[in-house]
Design a protein around this motif. Structure first.
Motif, short mmCIF file in Angstrom:
data_model
loop_
_atom_site.label_atom_id
_atom_site.label_comp_id
_atom_site.label_asym_id
_atom_site.label_seq_id
_atom_site.Cartn_x
_atom_site.Cartn_y
_atom_site.Cartn_z
N GLU A 124 0.89 -1.07 0.11
CA GLU A 124 0.10 -0.04 0.10
C GLU A 124 0.90 1.30 -0.13
OE1 GLU A 124 -2.65 2.43 3.59
OE2 GLU A 124 -2.84 -0.05 3.54
N LEU A 125 1.82 1.26 0.83
CA LEU A 125 3.02 2.51 1.07
C LEU A 125 4.09 2.44 0.13
CD1 LEU A 125 2.22 2.90 4.63
CD2 LEU A 125 1.09 3.97 2.97
N HIS A 126 4.31 1.38 -0.36
CA HIS A 126 5.83 1.04 -1.01
C HIS A 126 6.89 1.34 -0.13
CE1 HIS A 126 2.95 1.25 -4.39
NE2 HIS A 126 2.70 2.47 -4.52
N LEU A 127 6.89 0.78 1.06
CA LEU A 127 7.77 0.86 2.20
C LEU A 127 8.17 -0.66 2.40
CD1 LEU A 127 6.24 3.36 4.28
CD2 LEU A 127 8.09 3.90 3.08
N THR A 128 9.43 -0.79 3.08
CA THR A 128 9.87 -2.05 3.51
C THR A 128 9.53 -2.03 5.00
OG1 THR A 128 11.83 -1.70 2.19
CG2 THR A 128 11.92 -3.27 4.01
N THR A 129 8.81 -3.09 5.42
CA THR A 129 8.03 -3.59 6.70
C THR A 129 9.09 -4.60 7.26
OG1 THR A 129 6.63 -4.84 5.83
CG2 THR A 129 5.96 -2.73 6.15
N PHE A 130 9.07 -4.62 8.92
CA PHE A 130 9.81 -5.40 9.59
C PHE A 130 8.84 -6.04 10.75
CE2 PHE A 130 12.66 -2.54 7.55
CZ PHE A 130 13.75 -3.32 7.18
N LEU A 131 9.35 -7.43 10.94
CA LEU A 131 8.58 -8.07 12.09
C LEU A 131 9.76 -8.51 12.76
CD1 LEU A 131 6.44 -9.40 13.89
CD2 LEU A 131 6.72 -11.37 12.59
N SER A 132 9.84 -7.99 14.30
CA SER A 132 11.13 -8.23 15.08
C SER A 132 10.84 -8.79 16.54
CB SER A 132 12.16 -7.14 14.98
OG SER A 132 11.43 -5.89 15.31
N VAL A 133 11.72 -9.27 17.03
CA VAL A 133 11.47 -9.85 18.55
C VAL A 133 12.78 -9.61 19.33
CG1 VAL A 133 9.68 -11.64 18.15
CG2 VAL A 133 11.92 -11.97 17.95
N TYR A 134 12.52 -9.41 20.80
CA TYR A 134 13.85 -9.28 21.49
C TYR A 134 14.31 -10.81 21.85
CZ TYR A 134 16.64 -7.31 24.99
OH TYR A 134 17.75 -6.64 25.96
N ARG A 135 15.50 -11.09 21.55
CA ARG A 135 15.97 -12.55 21.77
C ARG A 135 17.54 -12.20 22.38
NH1 ARG A 135 12.95 -16.15 18.98
NH2 ARG A 135 10.79 -15.71 19.86
N ASP A 136 17.73 -13.12 23.40
CA ASP A 136 19.14 -13.09 23.91
C ASP A 136 19.88 -11.77 23.76
OD1 ASP A 136 18.88 -15.81 24.08
OD2 ASP A 136 19.38 -15.90 21.86
N HIS A 137 19.26 -10.56 24.65
CA HIS A 137 19.58 -9.32 24.79
C HIS A 137 19.67 -8.64 23.41
CE1 HIS A 137 20.41 -11.21 28.45
NE2 HIS A 137 21.47 -11.63 28.08
#
Length: 279
Positions: A124-137
């Motif tokens: 929709e926005l012509h951007l890059t999207t990310f899914l991230s989590v906190y793991r091992d600091h």
């Protein structure tokens, strides 16, 4: 850096709206749920903070009358999800809960729910999207999606990490950690990817508090000059961090007048993911 070979197209957008966090536990949204199942789930949730409860305590915590609560507890007992102490007559969670807990799927469910939302935003926005989590600091990238018509931001590959003082998502992920975890991270020197990154410990600690208070982070030029990122958290029912959603693009594209561009769109996606995960 490695580029993703897969091309994602925008899937149909979910029709349901964000969950209403203030809705009373005993009231159900008409037409969306089986009422008895919703009420039973609300009863099970009451045992998160109080493992042993009387009938009156369960009914009060679940916002149900005693008659309805008694019938549901009996059904849950017959299913092995609830047990009752013969001496005290108090209720608790049954062994079946422990058996089922071992089969809970975390990242798989998260990916299957979050990827369509992030793919829709990217298209929709012509951007890059990310899914991230906190793991091992560290801030770990689980997924990165981009639209073929826009510029791909590829400085955070899937499986890669970023310094916690750089970018939008890393700061969101750290801001929602415990004070003990933040102290541990800040006991080490902060490194800068660009001159715009904050490396002063006291200044960065104050910034983390601001991030958590407002519930989003906008970062510009601290990972790569000319690029900006916007990130929001996805929280569980207790306000604990599940993951971060973020988008990145050219700085002029990401700037807004009073707030970052596209902030409501990203927050809407976070609410839908939160709801789909059952919170």
């Amino acid at each position: 850096m490695q580029k993703l070979d897969d091309t994602y197209s925008a899937p149909p957008r979910p029709t349901g709206g964000p969950a209403d966090a203030n809705k009373p536990a005993g009231k159900d949204k008409p037409g969306s749920n089986v009422r008895a199942v919703t009420r039973a789930a609300n009863i099970l949730r009451t045992f998160r903070t109080q493992p042993h409860q009387s009938l009156a305590e369960v009914a009060s915590a679940a916002s149900l009358d005693k008659g309805t609560t008694r019938r549901l507890l009996l059904t849950l007992m017959n299913s092995g999800l609830i047990v009752q102490d013969p001496a005290s007559q108090k209720y608790g969670l049954g062994r079946l809960i422990r058996e089922l807990a071992g089969s809970v799927v975390d990242d798989f469910d998260l990916r299957s729910i979050a990827v369509p939302e992030l793919a829709a935003i990217a298209a929709e926005l012509h951007l890059t999207t990310f899914l991230s989590v906190y793991r091992d600091h560290a801030a770990l990238c689980l997924e990165r999606l981009h639209d073929m018509q826009g510029m791909e931001v590829h400085w955070w590959p899937v499986g890669g990490t970023l310094p916690l003082n750089s970018g939008g998502a890393p700061k969101i992920l750290l801001a929602y950690q415990s004070e003990a975890e933040i102290d541990k991270v800040l006991s080490e020197p902060l490194h800068a990817l660009t001159p715009r990154a904050v490396t002063d410990i006291a200044e960065f600690r104050n910034h983390l508090a601001e991030v958590r208070e407002r519930g989003w982070e906008y970062a510009e030029d601290d990972v790569s000059l000319g690029l900006a990122a916007l990130a929001v958290p996805v929280l569980d029912g207790d306000g604990q961090l599940i993951c971060a959603l973020s988008m990145a693009g050219l700085s002029p594209q990401m700037r807004g007048k009073d707030e970052p561009a596209f902030l409501p769109r990203l927050q809407q996606a976070a609410e839908r993911i939160r709801s789909a995960l059952g919170y």
